[in-house]
Write a protein that holds these residues in place. Structure first.
Motif, short mmCIF file in Angstrom:
data_model
loop_
_atom_site.label_atom_id
_atom_site.label_comp_id
_atom_site.label_asym_id
_atom_site.label_seq_id
_atom_site.Cartn_x
_atom_site.Cartn_y
_atom_site.Cartn_z
N GLN A 174 0.96 7.81 5.47
CA GLN A 174 1.66 7.00 6.47
C GLN A 174 2.43 5.87 5.81
OE1 GLN A 174 -1.60 5.83 8.98
NE2 GLN A 174 -1.91 7.91 9.75
N ARG A 175 1.85 5.24 4.79
CA ARG A 175 2.54 4.16 4.09
C ARG A 175 3.83 4.66 3.44
NH1 ARG A 175 1.07 -0.84 5.38
NH2 ARG A 175 2.15 -1.44 3.47
N ASP A 178 6.39 5.59 6.17
CA ASP A 178 6.99 4.39 6.76
C ASP A 178 8.06 3.79 5.86
OD1 ASP A 178 5.36 4.61 8.95
OD2 ASP A 178 3.91 3.09 8.30
N SER A 179 7.94 4.04 4.54
CA SER A 179 8.94 3.54 3.58
C SER A 179 10.09 4.52 3.40
CB SER A 179 8.27 3.27 2.23
OG SER A 179 7.32 2.23 2.33
N GLN A 272 6.72 3.78 -5.74
CA GLN A 272 5.56 3.09 -5.19
C GLN A 272 4.27 3.78 -5.64
OE1 GLN A 272 5.72 1.89 -1.02
NE2 GLN A 272 7.94 2.27 -0.96
N ILE A 274 -0.09 3.97 -5.24
CA ILE A 274 -1.34 3.64 -4.54
C ILE A 274 -2.50 4.23 -5.35
CG2 ILE A 274 -2.72 3.97 -2.45
CD1 ILE A 274 -0.12 4.15 -0.87
N SER A 290 -1.87 -1.69 -5.13
CA SER A 290 -2.30 -1.35 -3.77
C SER A 290 -3.29 -0.19 -3.89
CB SER A 290 -1.11 -0.93 -2.91
OG SER A 290 -0.21 -2.00 -2.75
N GLU A 329 -3.45 -3.88 0.34
CA GLU A 329 -2.05 -3.85 -0.08
C GLU A 329 -1.75 -4.99 -1.04
OE1 GLU A 329 2.35 -2.98 1.69
OE2 GLU A 329 0.84 -3.81 3.04
N THR A 333 3.32 -1.44 -3.73
CA THR A 333 3.96 -0.78 -2.60
C THR A 333 4.84 -1.78 -1.87
OG1 THR A 333 1.99 -1.22 -1.28
CG2 THR A 333 2.19 0.97 -2.24
#
Length: 334
Positions: A174-175, A178-179, A272, A274, A290, A329, A333
């Motif tokens: 989802q992160r 969303d980006s 990004q 994670i 993150s 976070e 990210t």
């Protein structure tokens, strides 16, 4: 009474307290029916004589050692030492002690431990998915309860307490969605595990659902140094990923170092990243990663609760508990 410390026995304590030797023995057995007044007399006499009950001798009488075996892959990864401390603390609260049971790698990367029975433990908490099923079979043979901590060895019939890895994968997807990222990678290690696969499934299912595109899954190595070549190969390819979700923080840090220092990529502007575990190094200024934080305190507490219940209540029912994770976070990210 001037008795050398090394010769003090329960008989000496009984004589000073004015009770029988069997009463002294019962005082030091949890749950025994002894009055508080008598207990206080025995404790005062034991303190005056510097008496320490013989745990091993008591275990022969009660048929309980009050020891729980902890089987962990290693203590090098930061969260493993923290986990050992948390579980040991939870065990102490209920009158148990932890004994770390060593393991080793045999030929062809088969992991083994010494005969579990020789440790005379009342139960086992195991925190590795790389053991073969022999450990669980041996515990079953000797009727020793075993709980799997943060890992699941497939094909075994034992209780486990794990983090919600599928949800973690969904949140990471989802992160990235969303980006507006379209090319993302799940970077994993070389050893397949149930918990890691759940994370992969959550990530791929959610990203596909949100964007219509399938993430790439790239296998490297869980070790920082061992992962570098695969990461280089990934970044040398024509399609550099826009986002990378890593199976561990170690992998995420390896990726960030190679991306920035060898390929001059900016994080998070160009890619990004994670991670997973929220090890202390994730907060370092050179990473500010993150990542996902597992609730190790609750994992430890629930594991100890299950093993204690199985020992005391002889409850062999399977418990399968899933604990939520938290996304932390930082600056890797957008």
């Amino acid at each position: 009474m001037n008795i050398p410390k090394q010769t003090v026995t329960s008989k000496d304590v009984a004589k000073l307290a004015g009770v029988s030797q069997s009463t002294v023995s019962r005082v030091f057995v949890e749950g025994s029916s002894v009055s508080e007044k008598t207990k206080q007399k025995v404790f005062e006499a034991a303190k005056a004589l510097n008496y320490r009950p013989n745990a091993f001798a008591r275990s022969l009488t009660t048929n309980q050692s009050k020891l729980i075996g902890l089987v962990f892959p290693d203590a090098d990864y930061p969260i493993h030492m923290k986990t050992l401390q948390l579980i040991s603390s939870e065990l102490q609260k209920i009158g148990y002690s932890a004994v770390l049971i060593p393991w080793q790698v045999d030929g062809e990367n088969q992991h083994s431990i010494p005969n579990i029975f020789q440790y005379r433990v009342d139960g086992v908490i195991a925190a590795s998915a790389t053991f073969n099923t022999a450990l669980y079979e041996e515990c079953e043979e000797f009727n020793i309860p075993i709980v799997q901590y943060a890992r699941v060895v497939e094909g075994t019939k034992s209780s486990y307490v794990i983090s919600d890895n599928y949800s973690a994968g969904q949140i990471a997807a989802q992160r990235f969605a969303d980006s507006k990222l379209s090319d993302v990678v799940y970077l994993t290690g070389e050893v397949p595990t149930f918990t890691n696969q759940e994370r992969v499934n959550g990530f791929c299912d959610e990203f596909k659902s949100l964007t219509g595109k399938n993430p790439r899954v790239v296998e490297a190595n869980y070790d920082y140094g061992g992962a570098l070549e695969e990461i280089r190969a990934l970044l040398k390819s024509g399609a550099k990923p826009q986002g990378v979700f890593c199976a561990t923080d170690n992998l995420a840090m390896a990726f960030m170092d190679i991306a920035r220092f060898e390929f001059d990529l900016k994080i998070p502007e160009d890619v990004q990243v994670i991670g997973f575990d929220d090890i202390p190094q994730a907060t370092w200024l050179s990473y500010e990663l993150s990542t996902f934080r597992q609730d190790f305190t609750r994992l430890a507490r629930e594991s100890v609760k299950i093993i204690s219940n199985q020992i005391k209540e002889k409850d062999s029912s399977l418990v399968r508990l899933m604990v939520p994770v938290r996304f932390i976070e930082r600056n890797s990210t957008n």
